[in-house]
Write a protein that holds these residues in place. Structure first.
Motif, PDB file in Angstrom:
ATOM      1  N   GLU A  88     -23.475  -4.644  -5.172  1.00  0.00           N
ATOM      2  CA  GLU A  88     -24.145  -5.571  -6.097  1.00  0.00           C
ATOM      3  C   GLU A  88     -25.010  -6.516  -5.257  1.00  0.00           C
ATOM      4  OE1 GLU A  88     -24.420  -6.391  -9.498  1.00  0.00           O
ATOM      5  OE2 GLU A  88     -25.533  -8.113  -8.733  1.00  0.00           O
ATOM      6  N   SER A  89     -26.206  -6.850  -5.774  1.00  0.00           N
ATOM      7  CA  SER A  89     -27.119  -7.683  -4.982  1.00  0.00           C
ATOM      8  C   SER A  89     -27.008  -9.171  -5.282  1.00  0.00           C
ATOM      9  CB  SER A  89     -28.569  -7.236  -5.214  1.00  0.00           C
ATOM     10  OG  SER A  89     -28.891  -7.366  -6.580  1.00  0.00           O
ATOM     11  N   ASP A  90     -26.530  -9.537  -6.446  1.00  0.00           N
ATOM     12  CA  ASP A  90     -26.533 -10.949  -6.826  1.00  0.00           C
ATOM     13  C   ASP A  90     -25.323 -11.669  -6.213  1.00  0.00           C
ATOM     14  OD1 ASP A  90     -27.580 -13.113  -8.768  1.00  0.00           O
ATOM     15  OD2 ASP A  90     -25.425 -13.034  -9.145  1.00  0.00           O
ATOM     16  N   GLY A 142     -25.663  -6.459  -1.508  1.00  0.00           N
ATOM     17  CA  GLY A 142     -26.958  -5.993  -1.023  1.00  0.00           C
ATOM     18  C   GLY A 142     -27.625  -5.114  -2.054  1.00  0.00           C
ATOM     19  N   ALA A 143     -28.851  -4.722  -1.751  1.00  0.00           N
ATOM     20  CA  ALA A 143     -29.572  -3.798  -2.627  1.00  0.00           C
ATOM     21  C   ALA A 143     -28.951  -2.414  -2.482  1.00  0.00           C
ATOM     22  CB  ALA A 143     -31.047  -3.754  -2.253  1.00  0.00           C
ATOM     23  N   VAL A 144     -28.742  -1.737  -3.596  1.00  0.00           N
ATOM     24  CA  VAL A 144     -28.057  -0.435  -3.578  1.00  0.00           C
ATOM     25  C   VAL A 144     -28.729   0.522  -2.596  1.00  0.00           C
ATOM     26  CG1 VAL A 144     -27.643   1.640  -4.969  1.00  0.00           C
ATOM     27  CG2 VAL A 144     -26.998  -0.606  -5.854  1.00  0.00           C
ATOM     28  N   LEU A 179     -16.642  -4.828 -13.469  1.00  0.00           N
ATOM     29  CA  LEU A 179     -16.049  -4.190 -14.654  1.00  0.00           C
ATOM     30  C   LEU A 179     -15.553  -2.770 -14.359  1.00  0.00           C
ATOM     31  CD1 LEU A 179     -15.592  -4.081 -17.761  1.00  0.00           C
ATOM     32  CD2 LEU A 179     -17.938  -3.260 -17.968  1.00  0.00           C
ATOM     33  N   PHE A 180     -16.437  -1.890 -13.870  1.00  0.00           N
ATOM     34  CA  PHE A 180     -16.029  -0.498 -13.647  1.00  0.00           C
ATOM     35  C   PHE A 180     -15.199  -0.367 -12.367  1.00  0.00           C
ATOM     36  CE2 PHE A 180     -20.254   0.371 -15.911  1.00  0.00           C
ATOM     37  CZ  PHE A 180     -19.640   0.382 -17.148  1.00  0.00           C
ATOM     38  N   PHE A 221     -24.437 -11.369 -15.380  1.00  0.00           N
ATOM     39  CA  PHE A 221     -24.474 -10.223 -16.298  1.00  0.00           C
ATOM     40  C   PHE A 221     -23.091  -9.897 -16.866  1.00  0.00           C
ATOM     41  CE2 PHE A 221     -24.025  -5.934 -17.661  1.00  0.00           C
ATOM     42  CZ  PHE A 221     -25.165  -5.737 -18.416  1.00  0.00           C
ATOM     43  N   TYR A 253     -24.419  -1.160  -8.610  1.00  0.00           N
ATOM     44  CA  TYR A 253     -24.870  -2.197  -9.551  1.00  0.00           C
ATOM     45  C   TYR A 253     -23.634  -2.707 -10.303  1.00  0.00           C
ATOM     46  CZ  TYR A 253     -29.157   0.495  -8.682  1.00  0.00           C
ATOM     47  OH  TYR A 253     -30.186   1.196  -8.104  1.00  0.00           O
ATOM     48  N   SER A 254     -22.698  -3.253  -9.540  1.00  0.00           N
ATOM     49  CA  SER A 254     -21.335  -3.440 -10.065  1.00  0.00           C
ATOM     50  C   SER A 254     -21.116  -4.736 -10.808  1.00  0.00           C
ATOM     51  CB  SER A 254     -20.332  -3.314  -8.927  1.00  0.00           C
ATOM     52  OG  SER A 254     -20.703  -4.170  -7.873  1.00  0.00           O
ATOM     53  N   GLY A 255     -22.075  -5.681 -10.781  1.00  0.00           N
ATOM     54  CA  GLY A 255     -21.911  -6.921 -11.538  1.00  0.00           C
ATOM     55  C   GLY A 255     -20.623  -7.626 -11.166  1.00  0.00           C
ATOM     56  N   ASP A 289     -25.003   1.783 -12.790  1.00  0.00           N
ATOM     57  CA  ASP A 289     -25.366   1.054 -14.013  1.00  0.00           C
ATOM     58  C   ASP A 289     -26.504   0.093 -13.671  1.00  0.00           C
ATOM     59  OD1 ASP A 289     -25.438  -0.302 -16.408  1.00  0.00           O
ATOM     60  OD2 ASP A 289     -23.472  -1.244 -16.193  1.00  0.00           O
ATOM     61  N   PRO A 319     -30.207  -2.037 -13.673  1.00  0.00           N
ATOM     62  CA  PRO A 319     -30.942  -2.759 -14.714  1.00  0.00           C
ATOM     63  C   PRO A 319     -31.996  -1.842 -15.348  1.00  0.00           C
ATOM     64  CG  PRO A 319     -31.481  -3.600 -12.512  1.00  0.00           C
ATOM     65  CD  PRO A 319     -30.436  -2.562 -12.337  1.00  0.00           C
TER      66      PRO A 319
HETATM   67  C1  LIG Z   1     -26.777  -3.647 -15.986  1.00  0.00           C
HETATM   68  S1  LIG Z   1     -25.949  -4.701 -14.875  1.00  0.00           S
HETATM   69  C2  LIG Z   1     -24.427  -3.833 -14.666  1.00  0.00           C
HETATM   70  C3  LIG Z   1     -23.245  -4.657 -14.221  1.00  0.00           C
HETATM   71  C4  LIG Z   1     -21.870  -4.039 -14.407  1.00  0.00           C
HETATM   72  N1  LIG Z   1     -21.838  -2.615 -14.158  1.00  0.00           N
HETATM   73  C5  LIG Z   1     -21.309  -4.320 -15.793  1.00  0.00           C
HETATM   74  O1  LIG Z   1     -21.294  -3.418 -16.632  1.00  0.00           O
HETATM   75  O2  LIG Z   1     -20.901  -5.466 -16.059  1.00  0.00           O
HETATM   76  C6  LIG Z   1     -26.855  -4.411 -13.433  1.00  0.00           C
HETATM   77  C7  LIG Z   1     -26.395  -5.188 -12.213  1.00  0.00           C
HETATM   78  O3  LIG Z   1     -27.167  -4.726 -11.096  1.00  0.00           O
HETATM   79  C8  LIG Z   1     -27.464  -5.821 -10.260  1.00  0.00           C
HETATM   80  N2  LIG Z   1     -28.659  -5.383  -9.493  1.00  0.00           N
HETATM   81  C9  LIG Z   1     -29.955  -5.361  -9.886  1.00  0.00           C
HETATM   82  N3  LIG Z   1     -30.718  -4.768  -8.947  1.00  0.00           N
HETATM   83  C10 LIG Z   1     -29.883  -4.408  -7.936  1.00  0.00           C
HETATM   84  C11 LIG Z   1     -30.066  -3.743  -6.706  1.00  0.00           C
HETATM   85  N4  LIG Z   1     -31.284  -3.318  -6.319  1.00  0.00           N
HETATM   86  N5  LIG Z   1     -29.002  -3.531  -5.918  1.00  0.00           N
HETATM   87  C12 LIG Z   1     -27.763  -3.961  -6.308  1.00  0.00           C
HETATM   88  N6  LIG Z   1     -27.521  -4.575  -7.472  1.00  0.00           N
HETATM   89  C13 LIG Z   1     -28.565  -4.800  -8.282  1.00  0.00           C
HETATM   90  C14 LIG Z   1     -27.665  -6.984 -11.199  1.00  0.00           C
HETATM   91  O4  LIG Z   1     -27.453  -8.200 -10.525  1.00  0.00           O
HETATM   92  C15 LIG Z   1     -26.594  -6.698 -12.261  1.00  0.00           C
HETATM   93  O5  LIG Z   1     -25.382  -7.318 -11.927  1.00  0.00           O
END
Ligand SMILES: C[S@@+](CC[C@H](N)C(=O)[O-])C[C@H]1O[C@@H](n2cnc3c(N)ncnc32)[C@H](O)[C@@H]1O
Length: 446
Positions: free
Chosen positions: A309-311, A333-335, A290-291, A254, A285-287, A376, A378
C-alpha cells in the motif's frame, strides 16, 4: 410527455434542442443516440426512449445532451426519489430515473460491452444486489460535499465546478445525515466529508481547505480532521467491522462506502482464491488491510501474506489492524516498485514463519512467487507493468477487484497476453443510483 424538471442552465432562447431516439447504454452513465451522423451522449434518458434533449457540448466528433422532456418513456423509468436529481442539477447520481433492477441491467450491459470491446471477452454479467439498502437509498457511509464561497454546502453539477446546494442527500447513510453537514455554514472550507461506520456508529468529519475554515457545531458528537493526517499527530478514525474483526480507518482513508460491500467482497475473494494453510499470498493496494486480514487468517502461522500500500496513513492503520497476525507483512510503497523488489523465501529454510525479503536480489533467497494474489487498484487500474509482475509471481489464482469496467477490461487483456484468463466474473451493486459498479474477476492459468 414527462418534463424532467427545472434546469438552472437552460435558456430556451439560446439553447439548442434535439429530438432523439435513444439507443443502448455506454460507459459513463450515458445513453447513446445519433443525430445527423454524429454520436450524441445523452444523460437522463433510458434505452428505447424518445426524448427532447438540450445540447450541453458540441465537439467535432460527438455531442453531449441532457434529456429535458421524455416523449416516449421506457417501462423502466421511475420518478427520481431525490428532488435535486435531474438535468443540470446535482451530478452525484446518474440513474435515479431508472428502477433498481433496470439500473443493474444497465451496469451489466456496460461491463459486458467493455469486456467485449476492450478485451475480446464474451460474458453474460449479472449485477448482484448487496444487503443493507433494498431501496438503493441511505447507503453511502462517506459523502464528500463541496463548499461554496458563501459557506453553503452542496454537490457538484455534472461535469461542472458549479455547486448545487442541497439540504439532504438521499443516498447518504442516515449516520452521515444525522451530522447535519448540509444544513451548516462552512466558511473557508473547500470540501467537507462526512464519514460514518454503519457497524460501530463511529463518526468523523474531514474538513479540507483553508487553515482558518470554521467548523460549525454539528447535530451529533463528531471527531474532526482538518486537512491531511500528519505523522506523529493523532488522527481521528472510525472502526469498521468485517467477519467479527475490527478495522481502524483514519480520517478520509479508503474503505468501501456501501455498508454491505466490505463483507461481501471479502467473502467473494476468499471463495475465489481458496487460500490454504501455509500458502503465500499477496494483497496489492491493500488499504487498511481488509483482504490481508482474511488471507492471513486462512494461511495461518506457517503461511505468509505480503500487503502492499502506498498511503502512509493506510499503512499505519493496516499495521495496527493486523498486529495479531505476524504472518502478514505490510510493505509501504507503489505496487509496481515493491513487487519488482520482492522475493519470497523462507528465512529459516521452511521450518518456521515465512519472512518477505525486499531489495536483496543477490541474497540467494529462493524465489517461489505467491500461491494466490488479490489486487484492488484505484479506478486507473493496475496497468501493464503491474500486471506483468503479478502474472509472473502468481501460482494458482488471481482475484482482481475493480470499480472501473474500462480499466479492468484493459488489464484483463494484458493478463490474457500472459496466459491468465477469467475463470469467473462477479459484479456487485455497491453504488445504487449511480453508474458505478464493483467487479471481481477471478483469473486462472490457461
Ligand atoms: C480501491 S482501494 C483498496 C483498498 C483495500 N483493498 C480495501 O478494500 O479496503 C485502493 C488502495 O490503493 C492505494 N494505492 C493507490 N495507488 C497505489 C499504488 N500505486 N501502489 C500502492 N497502493 C496504491 C490507495 O491508497 C488505496 O488504499
Amino acid at each position: 410527455m414527462t418534463d424532467l424538471g427545472a434546469d438552472p442552465g437552460t435558456d430556451p432562447e439560446a439553447d439548442e434542442f434535439l429530438e432523439l431516439e435513444v439507443g443502448g447504454v455506454g460507459n459513463g452513465g450515458v445513453c447513446v443516440a445519433r443525430h445527423e451522423g454524429r454520436v450524441v451522449f445523452v444523460r437522463h434518458a433510458l434505452p428505447g426512449e424518445r426524448v427532447r434533449a438540450r445540447v450541453t457540448e458540441r465537439t467535432k466528433r460527438f455531442l453531449r445532451a441532457d434529456a429535458v422532456d421524455v416523449l416516449e418513456a421506457s417501462p423502466d423509468r421511475v420518478r427520481p426519489p431525490c428532488p435535486f436529481a435531474g438535468p443540470g442539477r446535482c451530478g452525484g447520481c446518474d440513474w435515479q430515473h431508472a428502477s433498481l433492477p433496470a439500473q443493474r441491467r444497465l451496469k451489466a450491459a456496460v461491463v459486458e460491452e467493455q469486456l467485449r470491446r476492450v478485451a475480446g471477452i464474451e460474458r453474460t454479467v449479472v449485477v448482484e444486489e448487496l444487503p443493507h439498502a433494498p431501496d438503493g437509498l441511505g447507503w453511502r457511509t462517506r459523502v464528500q460535499f463541496a463548499v461554496r464561497r458563501d459557506g453553503a454546502v452542496g454537490l457538484h453539477r455534472h461535469r461542472s465546478h458549479d455547486i448545487e446546494p442541497i439540504d439532504e442527500c438521499l443516498i447518504a447513510h442516515p449516520g452521515v445525515e444525522a451530522m447535519g453537514i448540509e444544513r451548516k455554514p462552512w466558511r473557508g472550507a473547500t470540501s467537507v466529508e462526512g464519514v460514518v461506520s454503519a457497524a460501530t456508529g463511529d463518526r468523523v468529519v474531514v474538513v479540507r481547505g483553508g487553515a482558518r475554515a470554521r467548523v460549525p457545531r454539528l447535530d451529533v458528537p463528531v471527531r474532526v480532521l482538518r486537512g491531511r493526517p500528519e505523522p506523529g499527530r493523532p488522527v481521528p478514525y472510525v472502526r469498521e467491522e468485517v467477519s467479527g474483526r475490527l478495522f481502524q480507518v483514519s480520517g478520509g482513508g479508503f474503505w468501501q462506502v456501501h455498508p454491505g460491500a466490505a463483507q461481501v467482497l471479502t467473502d467473494a475473494v476468499l471463495e475465489a482464491l481458496q487460500p490454504r494453510p501455509g500458502e503465500i499470498a499477496l494483497d496489492l493496494y491493500s488499504g487498511a488491510g481488509l483482504f490481508a486480514a482474511a488471507l492471513g487468517e486462512r494461511v495461518g502461522p506457517d503461511g505468509l501474506v505480503v500487503a502492499v500500500e502506498s498511503d502512509a496513513q493506510a499503512v499505519r492503520d493496516a499495521k495496527f489492524n493486523l498486529r495479531d497476525l505476524p504472518q502478514v507483512a505490510v510493505e509501504r510503497g507503489a505496487v509496481a516498485e515493491v513487487i519488482a523488489e520482492l522475493e519470497f523465501g523462507r528465512a529459516d529454510g521452511g521450518s518456521g514463519r515465512a519472512q518477505p525479503k525486499r531489495g536483496d536480489h543477490r541474497g540467494g533467497a529462493r524465489v517461489r512467487g505467491a500461491d494466490v494474489v488479490v489486487l484492488d487498484p484505484p479506478r486507473a487500474g493496475a496497468g501493464r507493468e503491474v500486471v506483468e509482475h503479478v502474472a509472473r509471481l502468481a501460482g494458482r489464482r488471481i482475484a482482481y477487484v475493480s470499480c472501473d469496467p474500462a480499466t479492468l477490461a484493459r488489464d484483463l487483456a494484458y493478463f490474457a497476453d500472459r496466459g491468465w484468463t477469467p475463470a469467473n466474473l462477479r459484479a456487485f451493486d455497491a453504488f445504487p443510483m449511480t453508474r458505478h459498479v464493483e467487479l471481481l474477476a477471478v483469473l486462472a492459468k490457461g
